[in-house]
Design an enzyme around this catalytic site. Structure first.
Site, PDB file in Angstrom:
ATOM      1  N   GLY A  18       0.835  -1.187   0.000  1.00  6.27           N
ATOM      2  CA  GLY A  18       0.000   0.000   0.000  1.00  6.27           C
ATOM      3  C   GLY A  18       0.873   1.242   0.000  1.00  6.27           C
ATOM      4  O   GLY A  18       2.076   1.172  -0.268  1.00  6.27           O
ATOM      5  N   SER A  19       0.258   2.389   0.320  1.00  2.28           N
ATOM      6  CA  SER A  19       1.001   3.644   0.288  1.00  2.28           C
ATOM      7  C   SER A  19       2.030   3.746   1.406  1.00  2.28           C
ATOM      8  O   SER A  19       3.000   4.492   1.302  1.00  2.28           O
ATOM      9  CB  SER A  19       0.021   4.823   0.388  1.00  2.28           C
ATOM     10  OG  SER A  19      -0.930   4.772  -0.650  1.00  2.28           O
ATOM     11  N   PHE A  20       1.835   2.992   2.498  1.00  2.00           N
ATOM     12  CA  PHE A  20       2.689   3.166   3.665  1.00  2.00           C
ATOM     13  C   PHE A  20       3.450   1.914   4.063  1.00  2.00           C
ATOM     14  O   PHE A  20       4.039   1.872   5.138  1.00  2.00           O
ATOM     15  CB  PHE A  20       1.851   3.649   4.859  1.00  2.00           C
ATOM     16  CG  PHE A  20       1.178   4.965   4.615  1.00  2.00           C
ATOM     17  CD1 PHE A  20       1.889   6.147   4.700  1.00  2.00           C
ATOM     18  CD2 PHE A  20      -0.161   5.015   4.270  1.00  2.00           C
ATOM     19  CE1 PHE A  20       1.269   7.365   4.468  1.00  2.00           C
ATOM     20  CE2 PHE A  20      -0.786   6.231   4.046  1.00  2.00           C
ATOM     21  CZ  PHE A  20      -0.072   7.415   4.140  1.00  2.00           C
ATOM     22  N   GLY A  21       3.462   0.905   3.241  1.00  2.00           N
ATOM     23  CA  GLY A  21       4.218  -0.283   3.614  1.00  2.00           C
ATOM     24  C   GLY A  21       3.957  -1.462   2.704  1.00  2.00           C
ATOM     25  O   GLY A  21       3.097  -1.418   1.824  1.00  2.00           O
ATOM     26  N   ILE A  23       3.467  -5.835   2.822  1.00  4.88           N
ATOM     27  CA  ILE A  23       3.125  -6.956   3.697  1.00  4.88           C
ATOM     28  C   ILE A  23       3.685  -8.246   3.099  1.00  4.88           C
ATOM     29  O   ILE A  23       3.522  -8.526   1.913  1.00  4.88           O
ATOM     30  CB  ILE A  23       1.602  -7.069   3.883  1.00  4.88           C
ATOM     31  CG1 ILE A  23       1.052  -5.774   4.493  1.00  4.88           C
ATOM     32  CG2 ILE A  23       1.244  -8.255   4.773  1.00  4.88           C
ATOM     33  CD1 ILE A  23      -0.453  -5.739   4.602  1.00  4.88           C
ATOM     34  N   LYS A  38       4.353  -6.701   8.293  1.00  6.01           N
ATOM     35  CA  LYS A  38       4.245  -5.417   7.604  1.00  6.01           C
ATOM     36  C   LYS A  38       5.574  -4.685   7.732  1.00  6.01           C
ATOM     37  O   LYS A  38       6.092  -4.498   8.836  1.00  6.01           O
ATOM     38  CB  LYS A  38       3.117  -4.575   8.191  1.00  6.01           C
ATOM     39  CG  LYS A  38       2.849  -3.302   7.378  1.00  6.01           C
ATOM     40  CD  LYS A  38       1.583  -2.592   7.822  1.00  6.01           C
ATOM     41  CE  LYS A  38       1.303  -1.373   6.942  1.00  6.01           C
ATOM     42  NZ  LYS A  38       0.054  -0.680   7.341  1.00  6.01           N
ATOM     43  N   ASP A 106      32.882   0.657  -5.434  1.00 10.60           N
ATOM     44  CA  ASP A 106      31.501   0.617  -4.921  1.00 10.60           C
ATOM     45  C   ASP A 106      31.367  -0.521  -3.901  1.00 10.60           C
ATOM     46  O   ASP A 106      30.485  -1.385  -4.011  1.00 10.60           O
ATOM     47  CB  ASP A 106      30.508   0.431  -6.063  1.00 10.60           C
ATOM     48  CG  ASP A 106      29.070   0.751  -5.631  1.00 10.60           C
ATOM     49  OD1 ASP A 106      28.897   1.431  -4.606  1.00 10.60           O
ATOM     50  OD2 ASP A 106      28.129   0.324  -6.326  1.00 10.60           O
TER      51      ASP A 106
END
Length: 428
Positions: A18-21, A23, A38, A106
């Site tokens: 989703g927008s915030f994490g 799962i 999550k 690197d």
């Protein structure tokens, strides 16, 4: 190394986002319980996951509310043992790249991977997209010192000189490796920050690196890590590093800590735990259904004398029928034993006798049964025969049957006399 959360939960496939994490499907490493995980990146501009976990804890216990098993920041720390075993190989890999007149430029955790199958303990260095020559391959003439160079590499692990636009050389690859080792030990670095723009973030990272002493950076770590940084930064632009000195320094620390170079990494232990959970449970030694502790002792004693013909751990052989003695009580009765089947010829293996010994050791704490005298000569002949042959011979089987019959008769007589002396009826 398989991804895990705080070494408690194995991270499985992604099942939603989703927008915030994001799962993921997860599994408890110890119990095998399935969970949902999550995940929110630590550098998210507007973090909400910790707030969400607090709300879950307040609502916990309500119908239809998920139970929160664990919440926190996962730093993916490694043990000192794993870091030192990795460092030894990583220095080797960088030395080899340098020996071919190339700089990696690197150095970061993503560019070191573990092998698979027979090479699962071997570290591989990858991603040479930014690699460049630092000297002529035949004349070995070193490139000239320059300043005001464009930044090349990864900011989190780049050397201080790289941030200031100084031409990279071998010392810079080694300094970057030092940051990787501290990242492994602590799980994070002081300059892992958030900023409004990439330019501001780059400036802030440079400022924090410059203001952080190596002693502060290595606080809580063995002093050898600060010594490593001081050595790398003391090198001149074109000086060849003493790779052997760095490896000896870490190996000395390894020995001083009493660690063993067995290549058992943190994830090796995690995989072992997971394999144990996945394996079917072994049948317990000791009590067998329908038998008492005393009966088990007698069976184990007989199994040992007979050379351990049965190969299945956790159960006694069917053909080795033993007089069953019920738990000690006044009304004890002797149950008749089943006719003994002709045993098959089976190879004698050390592992079989070892199992019998293990069984006896495990049962030592229980009360031992009354000793039953057998014919010593017959037992001695059986043992001699078994030692001199890898196959149970017919003669040994014959002696074995005679010995069991005598043991059984002796037990009947002793039990009968005991019963008659107590005035109790005896049935056979």
């Amino acid at each position: 190394m398989e991804p895990s959360i705080s070494n408690k939960y194995k991270l499985g496939p992604k099942i939603g986002s989703g927008s915030f994490g994001v799962i993921f499907h997860g599994t408890d490493v110890l119990t095998g319980e399935e969970v949902a995980i999550k995940h929110e990146h630590v550098e998210t501009k507007h973090p909400q996951l910790m707030h969400e976990s607090r709300v879950y804890k307040i609502l916990q216990g309500g119908t239809g509310i998920p139970n929160v098993k664990w919440s926190g920041i996962c730093g993916n720390k490694l043990s000192l043992k794993s870091v030192l075993m990795l460092a030894d190989q990583m220095i080797d890999r960088i030395e080899f790249v340098h020996s071919k007149s190339y700089l990696h430029r690197d150095i970061k955790p993503d560019n070191f991977i573990m092998g698979r199958r027979s090479k699962d303990n071997e570290v591989f260095i990858v991603d040479f997209g930014l690699a460049t020559k630092y000297r002529h391959p035949s004349s070995y003439n070193h490139i000239p010192y320059r300043e005001n160079r464009n930044f090349v590499g990864t900011e989190r692990f780049a050397s201080k000189n790289t941030h200031h636009g100084i031409q990279q050389s071998r010392r810079d690859d080694l300094e970057s490796l030092g940051y990787v080792l501290i990242y492994f030990l602590k799980g994070s670095l002081p300059w892992q920050i958030k900023a409004a723009t990439q330019k501001k973030k780059s400036e802030k990272v440079r400022e924090i690196k410059d203001s952080t002493s190596f002693e502060d950076l290595c606080h809580g770590c063995p002093i050898e890590f600060a010594c490593y940084f001081h050595y790398c930064c003391s090198l001149h632009f074109d000086t060849k590093p003493d790779y052997g000195y760095l490896k000896r320094m870490f190996r000395s620390l390894f020995s001083r800590e009493g660690l063993k170079m067995d290549y058992v990494f943190d994830w090796t232990i995690l995989k072992y735990q997971q394999s144990v959970l996945a394996a079917p449970p072994a049948r317990a030694l000791g009590h067998v259904a329908g038998t008492s502790t005393q009966e088990t002792h007698v069976a184990a004693n007989y199994n040992r004398q007979s050379g351990g013909e049965e190969r299945s751990a956790g159960r006694f052989p069917e053909q080795k029928s033993v007089a069953k003695v019920s738990a000690v009580s006044k009304d004890a009765k002797l149950s008749s034993s089943k006719p003994m089947r002709q045993p098959r010829d089976l190879p004698i293996q050390a592992s079989a006798s070892n199992r019998c010994k293990d069984t006896l050791v495990l049962d030592k704490s229980s009360p031992s049964p009354e000793t039953i005298d057998a014919n010593p000569k017959a037992v001695q002949e059986i043992q001699t025969e078994l030692k001199n042959s890898s196959i149970v011979s017919s003669k040994a089987r014959a002696h074995l049957l005679v010995g069991i019959v005598k043991m059984y008769e002796s037990f009947i007589k002793s039990f009968k006399s005991m019963s008659l002396s107590n005035g109790e009826n005896f049935q056979h």
